[in-house]
Structures are given as C-alpha cells and as structure tokens.
Design a protein around this motif. Structure first.
Motif, PDB file in Angstrom:
ATOM      1  N   GLN A 396     -37.660  48.728   0.155  1.00  0.00           N
ATOM      2  CA  GLN A 396     -37.330  48.780   1.114  1.00  0.00           C
ATOM      3  C   GLN A 396     -36.715  48.243   2.093  1.00  0.00           C
ATOM      4  OE1 GLN A 396     -40.877  50.571   3.344  1.00  0.00           O
ATOM      5  NE2 GLN A 396     -39.907  52.693   2.926  1.00  0.00           N
ATOM      6  N   GLU A 397     -35.580  46.654   1.396  1.00  0.00           N
ATOM      7  CA  GLU A 397     -35.372  45.352   1.887  1.00  0.00           C
ATOM      8  C   GLU A 397     -34.449  45.906   1.938  1.00  0.00           C
ATOM      9  OE1 GLU A 397     -36.983  43.540  -2.788  1.00  0.00           O
ATOM     10  OE2 GLU A 397     -34.721  43.014  -2.051  1.00  0.00           O
ATOM     11  N   LEU A 398     -34.274  47.066   2.742  1.00  0.00           N
ATOM     12  CA  LEU A 398     -32.789  46.774   3.874  1.00  0.00           C
ATOM     13  C   LEU A 398     -33.444  46.674   4.801  1.00  0.00           C
ATOM     14  CD1 LEU A 398     -30.425  49.357   1.619  1.00  0.00           C
ATOM     15  CD2 LEU A 398     -30.432  47.344   1.866  1.00  0.00           C
ATOM     16  N   ARG A 399     -32.032  46.392   5.720  1.00  0.00           N
ATOM     17  CA  ARG A 399     -32.356  47.103   7.435  1.00  0.00           C
ATOM     18  C   ARG A 399     -31.238  47.006   8.179  1.00  0.00           C
ATOM     19  NH1 ARG A 399     -35.829  45.467   5.340  1.00  0.00           N
ATOM     20  NH2 ARG A 399     -37.576  43.583   5.457  1.00  0.00           N
ATOM     21  N   TRP A 422     -29.391  43.224   4.285  1.00  0.00           N
ATOM     22  CA  TRP A 422     -30.097  43.097   3.063  1.00  0.00           C
ATOM     23  C   TRP A 422     -31.399  42.520   3.141  1.00  0.00           C
ATOM     24  CZ3 TRP A 422     -28.662  43.137  -2.840  1.00  0.00           C
ATOM     25  CH2 TRP A 422     -30.055  42.640  -3.531  1.00  0.00           C
ATOM     26  N   GLN A 423     -32.741  41.880   3.743  1.00  0.00           N
ATOM     27  CA  GLN A 423     -33.370  41.337   3.533  1.00  0.00           C
ATOM     28  C   GLN A 423     -33.855  41.019   1.904  1.00  0.00           C
ATOM     29  OE1 GLN A 423     -33.939  39.767   6.598  1.00  0.00           O
ATOM     30  NE2 GLN A 423     -35.011  37.849   4.783  1.00  0.00           N
ATOM     31  N   HIS A 424     -33.250  39.961   1.364  1.00  0.00           N
ATOM     32  CA  HIS A 424     -33.297  39.672   0.440  1.00  0.00           C
ATOM     33  C   HIS A 424     -33.985  38.753  -0.129  1.00  0.00           C
ATOM     34  CE1 HIS A 424     -32.997  37.993  -4.094  1.00  0.00           C
ATOM     35  NE2 HIS A 424     -32.125  39.080  -4.258  1.00  0.00           N
ATOM     36  N   VAL A 426     -35.024  36.191  -2.034  1.00  0.00           N
ATOM     37  CA  VAL A 426     -34.905  34.498  -2.114  1.00  0.00           C
ATOM     38  C   VAL A 426     -33.438  34.465  -1.990  1.00  0.00           C
ATOM     39  CG1 VAL A 426     -34.005  33.322  -4.149  1.00  0.00           C
ATOM     40  CG2 VAL A 426     -36.057  35.027  -4.712  1.00  0.00           C
ATOM     41  N   ARG A 427     -32.087  35.482  -1.858  1.00  0.00           N
ATOM     42  CA  ARG A 427     -30.956  34.864  -1.149  1.00  0.00           C
ATOM     43  C   ARG A 427     -30.922  34.988   0.462  1.00  0.00           C
ATOM     44  NH1 ARG A 427     -27.109  39.302  -4.818  1.00  0.00           N
ATOM     45  NH2 ARG A 427     -25.746  37.511  -3.231  1.00  0.00           N
ATOM     46  N   GLY A 428     -31.947  35.471   0.945  1.00  0.00           N
ATOM     47  CA  GLY A 428     -32.081  35.774   2.895  1.00  0.00           C
ATOM     48  C   GLY A 428     -31.476  36.975   3.036  1.00  0.00           C
ATOM     49  N   LEU A 429     -30.554  36.471   4.580  1.00  0.00           N
ATOM     50  CA  LEU A 429     -30.353  38.229   4.471  1.00  0.00           C
ATOM     51  C   LEU A 429     -28.756  37.788   3.805  1.00  0.00           C
ATOM     52  CD1 LEU A 429     -30.688  39.441   6.936  1.00  0.00           C
ATOM     53  CD2 LEU A 429     -29.202  38.782   8.690  1.00  0.00           C
ATOM     54  N   VAL A 430     -28.787  38.901   3.091  1.00  0.00           N
ATOM     55  CA  VAL A 430     -27.107  39.479   2.775  1.00  0.00           C
ATOM     56  C   VAL A 430     -26.303  40.363   3.498  1.00  0.00           C
ATOM     57  CG1 VAL A 430     -25.888  39.913   0.671  1.00  0.00           C
ATOM     58  CG2 VAL A 430     -28.428  39.558   0.267  1.00  0.00           C
ATOM     59  N   PRO A 431     -25.067  39.678   4.028  1.00  0.00           N
ATOM     60  CA  PRO A 431     -24.317  40.748   4.708  1.00  0.00           C
ATOM     61  C   PRO A 431     -23.997  41.790   3.610  1.00  0.00           C
ATOM     62  CG  PRO A 431     -23.543  38.303   3.878  1.00  0.00           C
ATOM     63  CD  PRO A 431     -24.458  38.283   3.631  1.00  0.00           C
ATOM     64  N   PRO A 432     -23.385  42.787   4.348  1.00  0.00           N
ATOM     65  CA  PRO A 432     -23.019  44.284   3.756  1.00  0.00           C
ATOM     66  C   PRO A 432     -21.946  44.029   2.677  1.00  0.00           C
ATOM     67  CG  PRO A 432     -22.218  44.067   5.952  1.00  0.00           C
ATOM     68  CD  PRO A 432     -23.022  42.734   5.683  1.00  0.00           C
ATOM     69  N   GLY A 433     -20.973  42.688   2.982  1.00  0.00           N
ATOM     70  CA  GLY A 433     -19.656  42.766   2.409  1.00  0.00           C
ATOM     71  C   GLY A 433     -20.164  42.586   0.866  1.00  0.00           C
ATOM     72  N   GLU A 434     -21.195  41.733   0.803  1.00  0.00           N
ATOM     73  CA  GLU A 434     -21.740  41.520  -0.897  1.00  0.00           C
ATOM     74  C   GLU A 434     -22.592  42.446  -1.289  1.00  0.00           C
ATOM     75  OE1 GLU A 434     -24.000  37.486  -0.429  1.00  0.00           O
ATOM     76  OE2 GLU A 434     -22.436  36.372   0.875  1.00  0.00           O
ATOM     77  N   PHE A 435     -22.548  43.242  -0.983  1.00  0.00           N
ATOM     78  CA  PHE A 435     -23.437  44.535  -1.884  1.00  0.00           C
ATOM     79  C   PHE A 435     -22.710  45.541  -1.273  1.00  0.00           C
ATOM     80  CE2 PHE A 435     -26.233  44.060   2.038  1.00  0.00           C
ATOM     81  CZ  PHE A 435     -26.289  45.196   2.758  1.00  0.00           C
ATOM     82  N   ILE A 436     -21.824  46.211  -0.236  1.00  0.00           N
ATOM     83  CA  ILE A 436     -21.424  47.779  -0.125  1.00  0.00           C
ATOM     84  C   ILE A 436     -20.230  47.933  -1.106  1.00  0.00           C
ATOM     85  CG2 ILE A 436     -20.593  48.994   1.035  1.00  0.00           C
ATOM     86  CD1 ILE A 436     -22.654  49.088   2.694  1.00  0.00           C
ATOM     87  N   PRO A 437     -19.303  46.841  -1.883  1.00  0.00           N
ATOM     88  CA  PRO A 437     -18.183  47.391  -2.566  1.00  0.00           C
ATOM     89  C   PRO A 437     -19.544  47.600  -3.875  1.00  0.00           C
ATOM     90  CG  PRO A 437     -17.565  44.816  -1.434  1.00  0.00           C
ATOM     91  CD  PRO A 437     -19.091  45.717  -1.363  1.00  0.00           C
ATOM     92  N   ILE A 438     -20.186  47.028  -3.949  1.00  0.00           N
ATOM     93  CA  ILE A 438     -21.351  47.384  -5.166  1.00  0.00           C
ATOM     94  C   ILE A 438     -21.894  48.723  -5.397  1.00  0.00           C
ATOM     95  CG2 ILE A 438     -23.014  46.803  -6.940  1.00  0.00           C
ATOM     96  CD1 ILE A 438     -22.461  43.416  -5.706  1.00  0.00           C
ATOM     97  N   ALA A 439     -22.582  48.871  -4.193  1.00  0.00           N
ATOM     98  CA  ALA A 439     -22.906  49.752  -3.766  1.00  0.00           C
ATOM     99  C   ALA A 439     -22.553  51.193  -4.831  1.00  0.00           C
ATOM    100  CB  ALA A 439     -23.786  50.043  -2.855  1.00  0.00           C
TER     101      ALA A 439
END
Ligand code: C2E
Ligand code: MG
Ligand code: MG
Length: 631
Positions: A396-399, A422-424, A426-439
C-alpha cells in the motif's frame, strides 16, 4: 589355360587315327611304286622316320597342352584352384561388404560381411539391383557422378548413405570397380564397402567435445562465438537486435579456495543447470571458462528486455544452492552489450559486454551494467520499477491525490480529479508518468486503476457524508483497460462496493484510446454510460479525432489538453485551437474543461471564450484528500 581329360582323349584319338591313316596311305603308295621287298623295307623305314619326325613336330607344337595334361599342368591346375579357394575365403571372411553385379547391374554375388552389415540374406538380393539399398539421402546428381566416374575411370570411391534391411540408414565408405574381360568388354561391377557409422559417431563425439564444456555440458567459447556470429547475421537480415550477456560469479575464487575444487566444480554445474532453467529454450547459454557464462538472447530487442533478463538471472542465482548438506549462497554480476546499438561484430559485442561486466563489478557486484552507460541507469530503473511496483501494491505505497476542478462561471470548486502517486520509500513521491507506462506494459495497470477507482469513490462518499458540495470525482482509465470488456464489471463493482451514486463519478479516457478502435470504444462507452456515470475525453486535441465519430460517442465532456492552454492568451495557434474546441464542444452539447491553467490571464481568457471548467495549478495542485482546500 588348362586341358581336360576329354580334350586329351580327343587329341590322342586324333593322333592315333592320323598315324593309322598315314601308315595305311604310305603302305598303299609304296605298294603302288614297287614290289621289290628290299625297296619296300627301305621305303617303310623312311616312312617310320617321317612318322617319327612328324610326331615329334606335332608333339613340339602342342607341347604346352601335353605338359598341361601330364604333371606340370596338374600342378598348375591345383595352384589355380588354391588361388580361387583363397579368393573365395578372403571374399567371404573380409570385414568389408562385397557386392558383385553383372554388366547390367543385377546382383550376382554378395559376401558374408555384406549380409552382416546390410541385414539381407544372399537369396534376398541376388538378381536385384543395388538401388534397393538407397537411403534417399542423395539426389540423382550424386548417382550420376558415380556412373560417370565408372565409365571414365573404371572406378569410384566415396562416402555413401545406404539403408539396412531394418530401415536404418548408415554411412558407408564404398569403392566400386568396373571389371572387364580379356577382350575388354565390361563384364561385372564389384563394390567393396565398410560401415563407417561408428567412425561418424566418433567424429560427432569429437565435435561435441570440441564445442562443449565437459563439466556443465554447455556450449563452450568456440561454439558461443560461432552462435553469436550466426545470430548477428540473422538479426541483421531480419532488421532485429540481439543481446549478449556476460555473467561472472562474484567471489567464486573464495569458494574454490575455502571449500576445494570439487565443491567449486559441483557449484558451477548447478549454476549451469539453474541458468538453463531461467533462460529456457531459444537462448544460447555457454560456459566461457572458469566461472564465466555467456548468454545470447536473440529475442531481446530492447534495452529494457535485456535488463529484465539480467535481473531475473541475478535474482535466481541469489537463491541458495543446496548439495551434500551444504547451503551455498552466491551472487553474479552481468555485463550487457546490444547488437546493433553497441557493436556490429561478435568479437566487439563480447568485448563490450566484458567492459560492461567490469562496470557491474565495480558498481558493487550482484548487479548488471549495460555497455552504454546512460542506458544502464534508465533500464535499471525501469526493471526495478516493475519489480517494486508489485511490492508497492501489496504494501500500500500507492496514494490517491485530488486536484480541484473549478467552475469558471461561479469561481467555485465543482469537482476533483483523482490522480495516483507512489510514495516510494527511497525515491519519495513518484509521479504517475514514471510508473503508469510500466504498469501498462506489465499488466499491473488493471489492479492499479481498480484500486484508484475504489479509493476515489470511497473518498467521494466520505465528502458526501461530510456535506461537501462536489458535483463529480473524475478517475482516469488507462487505454489498456478501455479496450477490455472487463472494465464495465470493474466500474460496476466499484460503484456497488462503495455505494456511490453513479452520477457523481466521471471516467476520463484519452482521445487516443477512443480513436484506437472507435467501434469497440463506441460500444464500451455506451455500456459504461448505461451505468449512469459521466464520460470525459481527456487530453483532447492530441489524438486526431474524427469529429464525425466524436459526434456519435456518448461523451459529456471534452478536456482541452494542457499543451494548448499553455500558450494562452498570446499564442495565435493555441488561441485558434482552443476557440475551435470550445465551439465544437458546445455545438455538440458537451461541457468544455481546460487543463493546465497556471495563470489568472489564462483563466480569464477561457472564461471569455465560454469555457465552463478549469483545472490547474492556478486553482490548486493535486493534494491528498485531507489537504484539499475548500473555498
Ligand atoms: P491527466 O489525466 O491529463 O492529468 C493531468 C495532469 O496534469 C496531472 O499530472 C496533473 O498533476 C497535471 N497538472 C494539473 N494542473 C497542472 C498545471 O497547471 N500545470 C502543469 N504543468 N500540470 C498540471 P499527473 O498527476 O502527473 O498525471 C499525469 C497523467 O497520468 C494523467 O494525465 C493521467 O493520464 C495519468 N494518470 C494519473 N493518475 C492515473 C490513474 O489513476 N490511472 C491512470 N490510468 N492514469 C493516471
Ligand atoms: Mg485525466
Ligand atoms: Mg489530461
């Protein structure tokens, strides 16, 4: 030449007959010439002398035949017979198969070895043609070349594949001779052959040994280089790429030193087996020497794929190796070089992978590195992201953040858009542009979107309960999900589970998702609309919509992409486009919503153009629900 008894008797009879005739005739002639007894006696003696002389001449002329008949001939005859017997014995006891045909190619004789090698009995082949043994492995030109050699040189030898009676085909080394008689006429063909399948097998074994590592049974460096060259040629021809991974076990020397070479060898064997498991078929795996392995992945076209493969290898090798009561832990470093990006020859590709491996080792081992440095960081991040995203979901790191949407006419917040973060750790708050395409690529997007949808509905219910006046909560739907029939059920479930009034939920689909397959989109939108939710087209203006198609879509809102809003109110093109979109939406009875409003003058311009809704930093950034500012 030999004389039979019958010949001898015939000759003797002839001689006696001629002698009697001679004597009778000479007696008649003498009596006709004289009656004088003295003259007759002299005449008879001359006659006898003449007979003796003639006989001697006769004997001299046919001395060979006579000698042959008496004594010497008998001896010669027995030598001949002996030779024949020996020839027959050799013929029969030789290890080579022998087959004799007549001039017409019909088999007249075969030896014992022939029967042993071919499995045929003599009576099964006599009178047949050697073509009976054809394996089908050679074409007509091969046999033509044999006939030509026999006709020109009288002999042919070479390797030929034939078929045994059992059906098995096997290689022979065969010599065929054309036999001619005294007059030079072709009389027979003799074929002598040996079964060379054992030699062939040994050759194959030798070739295997030359190309494989005896410890692991994997291809060795020689074969690996060969395969790499072939793969690159194939990749070039098909305009594809391939990846070469060089893997080296970390601190393997200390295992060898500490536990001995036997354990070290066993570990290498197990590493080879595990690598084979991870890689499966279609990937060449080789032991290049010591603790170094090579992987040639022909299906790895992209950096990301190669990185993913390397990471999966690293992860699998981290699991303990258990044998003889030992549990050994080991890690590996990997260097990656890509064709054609990094190198155009197999040799260069290996060298590059080697320097990448060095990089991985100096980066602290148990990791991989790409030959091209910038790519390493990029690919590594993508691969790590995919692995971590799963954990993020579980832990539950997603917000869900909410960004206000303002009614420009009333200057009040009218709704919100739910945006995932994404409340990472180590990396802090990750914007969706960085993980939505991977998801989207890994298929995790379905879970993420379903989760965001539920969170948004639940939050909206809470606001409702708190008496907050919000007309809608907007949720983004990935283009990947939009094409799936399951989406309808997902939305229905979310509404059912949270109890939210469907009219309060707005679904945003991008223009490009709708236009990917307009027919499917039309059906999907109608089904969603049946649920009572509002539908909006996101990022409008970027997807080259067909206006005619758009007209048929059951959509209530167009969201002007922030790229057009950015140039307002000065950029002529942006002004023109925004005006057209607003006019178009209004003519179709849709609401218009401008994204990315960052300045007051942009908001003002939009209001002048009768755009009803605005969203952007000017009104408020996306924030957690608790931080939303209620005006
Ligand atoms: P979007 O749906 O077009 O969302 C608007 C994006 O613009 C958001 O970025 C928002 O933070 C940003 N934005 C809002 N106002 C301004 C502004 O004044 N200036 C600028 N420069 N940007 C502004 P965000 O949150 O990074 O989201 C990016 C995209 O990610 C979204 O674009 C949406 O396509 C996607 N996305 C976000 N959340 C989800 C989700 O839950 N599911 C799916 N499938 N996609 C999502
Ligand atoms: Mg959106
Ligand atoms: Mg947008």
């Amino acid at each position: 030449m030999s004389v039979s008894v019958r010949d001898a008797l015939r000759m003797a009879g002839l001689y006696v007959l001629l002698s009697i005739l001679w004597l009778a005739l000479s007696e008649l002639v003498l009596h006709g010439m004289t009656e004088d007894p003295l003259a007759l006696a002299v005449g008879r003696q001359i006659n006898v002398v003449l007979w003796v002389l003639l006989s001697a001449a006769l004997i001299f002329v046919s001395r060979a035949r006579l000698l042959d008949f008496i004594g010497i001939g008998a001896r010669l005859r027995s030598e001949d017979r002996e030779r024949l017997r020996m020839a027959a014995a050799v013929f029969d006891s030789t290890l080579e198969g022998v087959l004799v045909t007549d001039r017409n190619g019909l088999i007249v004789h075969v030896n014992r070895a022939f029967m042993r090698i071919t499995g045929y009995q003599q009576e099964e082949v006599i009178g047949q043609r050697p073509s009976k043994f054809k394996s089908g492995r050679h074409g007509a030109p091969f046999y033509q070349q044999i006939y030509a050699a026999l006709a020109e040189q009288g002999e042919w030898s070479g390797e030929i594949w034939n078929r045994r009676k059992s059906g098995e085909i096997y290689p022979q080394w065969q010599t065929i001779c054309a036999i001619r008689d005294d007059s030079g006429e072709l009389s027979h063909y003799v074929a002598v052959f040996s079964d060379i399948s054992v030699i062939k097998h040994t050759e194959q074994e030798l070739a295997y040994l030359v190309h494989h590592d005896p410890l692991t049974g994997l291809p060795n460096r020689l074969l690996f280089n060969d395969r790499a060259m072939q793969a690159m040629a194939a990749a070039q021809a098909n305009k594809r790429g391939c990846a070469l991974l060089l893997l080296d076990l970390d601190h393997f020397q200390s295992i060898n030193d500490g536990l001995g070479h036997t354990i070290g060898d066993q570990l290498l064997k197990l590493v080879g087996e595990r690598l084979r498991e991870v890689l499966g078929n279609g990937v060449t795996l080789a032991r290049l020497g010591g603790d170094e392995f090579g992987v040639l992945a022909e299906s790895c076209q992209q950096v990301g794929q190669a990185g993913k493969l390397a990471q999966s290898i690293i992860e699998r090798l981290k699991e303990p190796f258990c044998f003889e009561g030992n549990r050994l832990f080991i890690s590996a470093s990997i260097g990656i070089s890509l064709f054609p990006n990094d190198a155009l020859s197999a040799e260069q590709l290996l060298r590059n992978a080697d320097s990448a491996l060095f990089k991985a080792k100096s980066n602290g081992r148990a990791c991989y590195a790409l030959y091209t440095e910038e790519l390493t960081a990029h690919a590594q991040q993508r691969v790590e992201t995919a692995g971590e995203l799963r954990r993020a979901l579980e832990q539950q790191e997603l917000r869900v953040f909410f960004q206000p949407v303002h009614d420009l006419f009333t200057a009040r917040m009218i709704g919100v858009e739910a945006l995932v973060r994404w409340q990472h750790p180590v990396r802090g708050l990750v914007p969706p542009g960085e993980f939505i395409p991977i998801a989207e690529r890994t298929g995790m997007i379905a879970e993420i979107d379903a989760w965001v949808l539920c969170q948004a509905c639940r939050q909206m219910m809470r606001w409702q309960a708190e008496g907050r006046q919000l007309a809608f909560v907007a949720v983004n739907i990935s283009s990947r999900l939009f094409s799936q029939r399951d989406l309808y059920r997902q939305v229905a479930n979310a509404l059912h589970d949270t109890g939210l009034d469907p009219s309060l939920l707005e679904l945003e689909v991008t223009e490009s998702a709708v236009m990917e397959d307009p027919e499917v989109a039309l059906e999907q939108l109608h089904r969603l609309r049946e649920l009572g939710v509002t539908l909006a087209i996101d990022d409008f203006g970027t997807g080259y919509s067909s206006l005619l198609r758009l007209k048929r879509m059951p959509v209530q809102k167009l969201k002007i992409d922030q790229g057009f809003v950015a140039g307002l109110p000065h950029d002529e093109d942006d002004i023109a486009i925004v005006r057209v979109i607003i006019a178009l939406a209004r003519s179709m009875g849709m609401q218009v919503h401008a994204e990315g409003v960052e300045q007051a003058e942009q908001a003002r311009f939009l209001l002048e153009q009768q755009c009803q809704l605005g969203q952007g930093y000017w009104f408020g950034r996306p924030v957690p629900a608790a931080e939303l500012h209620w005006g």
